[in-house]
Design an enzyme around this catalytic site. Structure first.
Site, short mmCIF file in Angstrom:
data_model
loop_
_atom_site.label_atom_id
_atom_site.label_comp_id
_atom_site.label_asym_id
_atom_site.label_seq_id
_atom_site.Cartn_x
_atom_site.Cartn_y
_atom_site.Cartn_z
N THR A 24 5.53 15.47 -27.37
CA THR A 24 6.16 16.39 -28.33
C THR A 24 5.18 16.68 -29.46
OG1 THR A 24 8.37 15.62 -27.83
CG2 THR A 24 8.03 16.46 -30.04
N ARG B 216 20.03 19.20 -21.06
CA ARG B 216 19.87 18.08 -22.01
C ARG B 216 19.13 18.55 -23.28
NH1 ARG B 216 15.12 15.39 -24.41
NH2 ARG B 216 15.74 13.29 -24.93
N VAL B 217 19.68 18.18 -24.43
CA VAL B 217 18.99 18.46 -25.69
C VAL B 217 18.73 17.12 -26.36
CG1 VAL B 217 19.14 19.57 -27.94
CG2 VAL B 217 20.12 20.70 -25.94
N GLY B 218 17.48 16.89 -26.75
CA GLY B 218 17.13 15.63 -27.40
C GLY B 218 17.20 15.74 -28.91
N ASP B 219 16.48 14.85 -29.57
CA ASP B 219 16.48 14.84 -31.04
C ASP B 219 15.72 16.00 -31.65
OD1 ASP B 219 14.09 13.54 -29.84
OD2 ASP B 219 13.43 13.53 -31.93
N THR C 295 8.83 11.92 -33.02
CA THR C 295 8.59 11.95 -31.58
C THR C 295 9.01 10.61 -31.00
OG1 THR C 295 6.86 11.98 -29.88
CG2 THR C 295 6.17 11.31 -32.07
N GLY C 296 9.41 10.63 -29.74
CA GLY C 296 9.83 9.39 -29.10
C GLY C 296 11.09 9.63 -28.29
N GLY D 74 14.39 10.52 -27.49
CA GLY D 74 15.33 11.33 -28.26
C GLY D 74 16.72 10.72 -28.41
N1 ASP Z 1 11.78 13.33 -28.72
C1 ASP Z 1 11.55 14.11 -27.52
C2 ASP Z 1 12.84 14.23 -26.76
O1 ASP Z 1 13.52 13.24 -26.59
C3 ASP Z 1 10.50 13.53 -26.64
C4 ASP Z 1 9.22 13.13 -27.33
O2 ASP Z 1 9.13 13.07 -28.52
O3 ASP Z 1 8.25 12.85 -26.64
O4 ASP Z 1 13.15 15.29 -26.30
#
Ligand code: ASP
Length: 311
Positions: A167, A195-198, A218-219, A221
């Site tokens: 990300t 799917r929607v992440g953070d 990032t990480g 979600g």
């Molecule tokens: N945070 C992002 C998500 O979960 C993934 C990422 O940061 O690598 O969509």
């Protein structure tokens, strides 16, 4: 005020062979953003330019070359937030937009709502004069290959090796003190369609408040959402900014920015046991970052104007 800029290209187990590509992507993103900021341009233009560089680079999981969904499509999410107005523009599950950050900006500037998804977001982008691409134009060869292997082998983690996550994000302050933060992602590999992440969620993957600072995360979600990580970090910046008379021997000897970054990632790890990272600028433009993954691609402009990048 002196402008400031920090960017990231994702926190994950970046393999040695990808380190140079990640560093050079961050360097090019800084250069795109800084050429705007250093000539008196706006923080919004600068983070948009920086994020476009990262979205266009297939080494990162944003825009072209994003991870594929279980169905084999790219679905991108992006957000940009203004620290002055607390207004955000966010878009999710975009399949036909080359640079999702540009849709987020259009929503920020020209839409009565703060978040649009899927066809509605794409229709809005088209009405705003943005071109739509074919969904397959967003798919890189490397991601297609990884997806085929995952399909044949129940998403075996080793097929994601080398491109698990990436990300991208940026935070900038311009010469007149405007603060913006932004995040753009293709989400997680083999995610369920829809799917929607953070990342595009205000307070989770991104937050900006000119009274405290701006953050991009990032990480994983699903874990970042649990602790509303970006807002948590901004709250720590705010708390620390009013901590004018810290008790002796407290961790207050770290700078406000370092304290907030580390403390936020510490809380995140402790409460969710997940991994990730963040970048931030405090309201004065001091940069910091923290992560609990083996590596995080990131870079910022030092006070003397040099670009510092690391992975
Ligand atoms: N945070 C992002 C998500 O979960 C993934 C990422 O940061 O690598 O969509």
């Amino acid at each position: 005020m002196k402008p400031a800029l920090i960017v990231h290209g994702g926190a994950w187990d970046i393999p040695d062979e990808a380190v140079d590509a990640c560093k050079s992507g961050c360097h090019r993103a800084l250069s795109a953003g800084w050429s705007i900021l250093s000539s008196g341009g706006s923080a919004l233009d600068a983070i948009e330019a920086a994020i476009i560089v990262l979205e266009d680079d297939p080494v990162f999981d944003a825009g072209y070359g994003s991870h594929l969904t279980l169905d084999g499509h790219v679905e991108c999410d992006a957000i940009v937030m203004s620290g002055a107005t607390l207004r955000a523009g966010a878009a999710a599950t975009l399949q036909r937009i080359k640079n999702p950050i540009q849709v987020a900006r259009k929503i920020l500037e020209n839409c009565p709502h703060m978040m649009l998804v899927a066809e509605g977001a794409e229709r809005f982008a088209k009405d705003q004069g943005m071109p739509l691409c074919k969904p397959e134009e967003m798919v890189s060869e490397a991601e297609q290959e990884a997806w085929m292997k995952c399909k044949a082998d129940k998403h075996a983690a080793e097929h994601h090796r080398g491109h698990e996550q990436g990300t991208v994000g940026a935070v900038a302050i311009d010469a007149v003190g405007n603060l913006f933060a932004a995040t753009s992602t293709g989400g997680t590999c083999c995610k369920l369609p829809g799917r929607v992440g953070d990342s595009p969620l205000i307070g989770c993957g991104c937050y900006a408040d000119s009274e405290a600072g701006g953050v991009s995360c990032t990480g994983y979600g699903e874990a970042i959402m649990k602790v509303v990580l970006a807002k948590t970090a901004v709250d720590l910046l705010r708390q620390r900014a009013i901590c004018v008379d810290p008790p002796a021997a407290s961790s207050c000897d770290a700078s406000t920015a370092d304290f907030a970054a580390r403390q936020a990632v510490h809380l995140f790890a402790k409460r969710t046991r997940a991994t990730g990272g963040l970048i931030l600028l405090d309201r004065h433009g001091n940069p910091s970052f923290a992560f609990n993954t083996p590596r995080m691609a990131h870079g910022y402009v030092a006070p003397d104007g040099t670009f510092l990048t690391a992975v």
